[in-house]
Design a protein around this motif. Structure first.
Motif, PDB file in Angstrom:
ATOM      1  N   UNK A 138      16.727  45.006 -49.814  1.00  0.00           N
ATOM      2  CA  UNK A 138      15.878  43.875 -50.194  1.00  0.00           C
ATOM      3  C   UNK A 138      14.470  44.080 -49.648  1.00  0.00           C
ATOM      4  N   UNK A 139      13.500  43.609 -50.406  1.00  0.00           N
ATOM      5  CA  UNK A 139      12.106  43.600 -49.962  1.00  0.00           C
ATOM      6  C   UNK A 139      11.622  42.162 -50.030  1.00  0.00           C
ATOM      7  N   UNK A 140      11.149  41.640 -48.911  1.00  0.00           N
ATOM      8  CA  UNK A 140      10.683  40.256 -48.862  1.00  0.00           C
ATOM      9  C   UNK A 140       9.174  40.226 -48.703  1.00  0.00           C
ATOM     10  N   UNK A 141       8.514  39.542 -49.637  1.00  0.00           N
ATOM     11  CA  UNK A 141       7.063  39.395 -49.596  1.00  0.00           C
ATOM     12  C   UNK A 141       6.718  37.989 -49.122  1.00  0.00           C
ATOM     13  N   UNK A 142       5.885  37.900 -48.098  1.00  0.00           N
ATOM     14  CA  UNK A 142       5.421  36.621 -47.566  1.00  0.00           C
ATOM     15  C   UNK A 142       3.961  36.406 -47.974  1.00  0.00           C
ATOM     16  N   UNK A 143       3.654  35.212 -48.460  1.00  0.00           N
ATOM     17  CA  UNK A 143       2.276  34.926 -48.869  1.00  0.00           C
ATOM     18  C   UNK A 143       2.083  33.412 -48.977  1.00  0.00           C
ATOM     19  N   UNK A 144       0.846  33.024 -49.248  1.00  0.00           N
ATOM     20  CA  UNK A 144       0.549  31.617 -49.518  1.00  0.00           C
ATOM     21  C   UNK A 144       0.750  30.692 -48.350  1.00  0.00           C
ATOM     22  N   UNK A 145       0.498  31.163 -47.116  1.00  0.00           N
ATOM     23  CA  UNK A 145       0.685  30.305 -45.938  1.00  0.00           C
ATOM     24  C   UNK A 145      -0.358  29.194 -45.910  1.00  0.00           C
ATOM     25  N   UNK A 146       0.094  27.996 -45.508  1.00  0.00           N
ATOM     26  CA  UNK A 146      -0.796  26.841 -45.373  1.00  0.00           C
ATOM     27  C   UNK A 146      -0.575  26.221 -43.996  1.00  0.00           C
ATOM     28  N   UNK A 147      -1.646  26.101 -43.223  1.00  0.00           N
ATOM     29  CA  UNK A 147      -1.547  25.534 -41.878  1.00  0.00           C
ATOM     30  C   UNK A 147      -1.472  24.018 -41.939  1.00  0.00           C
ATOM     31  N   UNK A 148      -0.709  23.424 -41.023  1.00  0.00           N
ATOM     32  CA  UNK A 148      -0.668  21.971 -40.902  1.00  0.00           C
ATOM     33  C   UNK A 148      -1.874  21.518 -40.077  1.00  0.00           C
ATOM     34  N   UNK A 149      -2.031  20.202 -39.967  1.00  0.00           N
ATOM     35  CA  UNK A 149      -3.138  19.665 -39.168  1.00  0.00           C
ATOM     36  C   UNK A 149      -3.016  20.114 -37.716  1.00  0.00           C
ATOM     37  N   UNK A 150      -1.779  20.374 -37.271  1.00  0.00           N
ATOM     38  CA  UNK A 150      -1.544  20.789 -35.893  1.00  0.00           C
ATOM     39  C   UNK A 150      -2.106  22.184 -35.614  1.00  0.00           C
ATOM     40  N   UNK A 151      -2.078  23.059 -36.637  1.00  0.00           N
ATOM     41  CA  UNK A 151      -2.514  24.444 -36.447  1.00  0.00           C
ATOM     42  C   UNK A 151      -3.935  24.700 -36.920  1.00  0.00           C
ATOM     43  N   UNK A 156      -1.871  31.427 -40.487  1.00  0.00           N
ATOM     44  CA  UNK A 156      -0.680  32.223 -40.198  1.00  0.00           C
ATOM     45  C   UNK A 156      -0.414  33.198 -41.334  1.00  0.00           C
ATOM     46  N   UNK A 157       0.077  34.381 -40.999  1.00  0.00           N
ATOM     47  CA  UNK A 157       0.565  35.332 -41.999  1.00  0.00           C
ATOM     48  C   UNK A 157       1.810  36.013 -41.439  1.00  0.00           C
ATOM     49  N   UNK A 158       2.631  36.567 -42.340  1.00  0.00           N
ATOM     50  CA  UNK A 158       3.826  37.300 -41.913  1.00  0.00           C
ATOM     51  C   UNK A 158       3.897  38.617 -42.669  1.00  0.00           C
ATOM     52  N   UNK A 159       4.376  39.651 -41.987  1.00  0.00           N
ATOM     53  CA  UNK A 159       4.459  40.973 -42.596  1.00  0.00           C
ATOM     54  C   UNK A 159       5.593  41.043 -43.612  1.00  0.00           C
ATOM     55  N   UNK A 160       5.317  41.702 -44.753  1.00  0.00           N
ATOM     56  CA  UNK A 160       6.357  41.991 -45.731  1.00  0.00           C
ATOM     57  C   UNK A 160       7.318  43.020 -45.131  1.00  0.00           C
ATOM     58  N   UNK A 161       8.593  42.904 -45.470  1.00  0.00           N
ATOM     59  CA  UNK A 161       9.582  43.788 -44.855  1.00  0.00           C
ATOM     60  C   UNK A 161      10.664  44.253 -45.824  1.00  0.00           C
ATOM     61  N   UNK A 189      16.929  40.524 -41.728  1.00  0.00           N
ATOM     62  CA  UNK A 189      15.472  40.507 -41.892  1.00  0.00           C
ATOM     63  C   UNK A 189      14.756  40.156 -40.597  1.00  0.00           C
ATOM     64  N   UNK A 190      13.898  41.072 -40.155  1.00  0.00           N
ATOM     65  CA  UNK A 190      13.016  40.835 -39.024  1.00  0.00           C
ATOM     66  C   UNK A 190      11.576  41.030 -39.483  1.00  0.00           C
ATOM     67  N   UNK A 191      10.672  40.219 -38.966  1.00  0.00           N
ATOM     68  CA  UNK A 191       9.269  40.327 -39.355  1.00  0.00           C
ATOM     69  C   UNK A 191       8.384  39.962 -38.170  1.00  0.00           C
ATOM     70  N   UNK A 192       7.087  40.054 -38.385  1.00  0.00           N
ATOM     71  CA  UNK A 192       6.111  39.699 -37.359  1.00  0.00           C
ATOM     72  C   UNK A 192       5.111  38.721 -37.944  1.00  0.00           C
ATOM     73  N   UNK A 193       4.943  37.590 -37.259  1.00  0.00           N
ATOM     74  CA  UNK A 193       3.937  36.622 -37.659  1.00  0.00           C
ATOM     75  C   UNK A 193       2.635  36.884 -36.906  1.00  0.00           C
ATOM     76  N   UNK A 194       1.515  36.652 -37.579  1.00  0.00           N
ATOM     77  CA  UNK A 194       0.199  36.859 -36.968  1.00  0.00           C
ATOM     78  C   UNK A 194      -0.668  35.639 -37.194  1.00  0.00           C
ATOM     79  N   UNK A 195      -1.405  35.257 -36.158  1.00  0.00           N
ATOM     80  CA  UNK A 195      -2.378  34.180 -36.271  1.00  0.00           C
ATOM     81  C   UNK A 195      -3.774  34.774 -36.438  1.00  0.00           C
ATOM     82  N   UNK A 196      -4.636  34.006 -37.064  1.00  0.00           N
ATOM     83  CA  UNK A 196      -6.007  34.482 -37.276  1.00  0.00           C
ATOM     84  C   UNK A 196      -6.750  34.663 -35.955  1.00  0.00           C
TER      85      UNK A 196
END
Length: 218
Positions: A138-151, A156-161, A189-196
């Motif tokens: 399987x290949x998982x694509x992460x996209x379209x992240x939207x931050x809440x008012x808290x963040x 935020x982004x996550x690596x495709x894996x 599935x393991x991934x890495x999240x990154x903040x701006x």
């Protein structure tokens, strides 16, 4: 323990070889089935800690998500088939955990899983039910992240894996054309999240998905 990347590559190669076998065989429309129905994905989250500078013990959690999925299945023989799930993107809420437990939603992000599986179906065409097992890549694509008012204004982004996937299910025929397909699928599935801001966090999602679909064989 074997290298997970090597295992995924070998699994993908086996699936590709089986798919090529199907492509070179005489095409038989009666071997093709399509399906559609609801699916729920339940992540089994194990979160690392956000890299500094951050509060000690900062972790994340990911909620479940539901949607409509489909798929194509081509039977190479009465027992062996190639399965290609057709999924729409799922949107998952990312919440604070650890030292942020109770803080609520940090962001949401879309995930689009793309997978290919080889399946073995027990019984035969005359069976009342056809249990099956499957395995693939399987290949998982992460996209379209939207931050809440808290963040906000941090993003935020996550690596495709690439990952391994395994499946168990059962196909219950109503007649020669229609059947009910029930499946449970696990993705390692393991991934890495990154903040701006430059901080990162490793997270194992390892989701289980539960699907119920109406299938039609041509």
């Amino acid at each position: 323990m074997q290298n997970p990347t090597l295992i995924v590559k070998r699994t993908a190669l086996v699936c590709t070889m089986l798919a090529c076998q199907a492509a070179h065989a005489q095409f038989d429309l009666h071997r093709v089935s399509v399906r559609a129905g609801p699916t729920t994905i339940v992540p089994n989250v194990t979160s690392g800690y956000l890299s500094g500078p951050s509060a000690p013990g900062t972790q994340i959690d990911v909620d479940s998500a539901s949607g409509i999925t489909g798929g194509l299945n081509y039977a190479l023989t009465d027992n062996i088939s190639i399965d290609f799930p057709l999924d729409l993107p799922f949107r998952f809420d990312v919440n604070g955990a650890g030292s942020l437990n109770g803080a609520g939603k940090l962001a949401d992000i879309k995930a689009l899983p793309i997978s290919l599986l080889a399946q073995y179906r027990f019984g035969n065409a005359a069976s009342v039910a056809r249990p099956y097992v499957g395995a693939g890549a399987a290949y998982t694509r992460f996209y379209g992240a939207r931050s809440s008012a808290l963040l906000t204004p941090v993003t935020l982004s996550m690596k495709n894996r690439w990952s391994r996937t395994a499946q168990v299910g059962v196909d219950v025929p109503f007649n020669a054309r229609w059947s009910l397909d029930i499946a449970a699928t696990y993705v390692h599935l393991k991934t890495t999240g990154s903040l701006s801001t430059g901080q990162t966090i490793d997270v194992a999602l390892n989701p289980m998905s539960w699907s119920l679909a109406l299938a039609y064989r041509f």
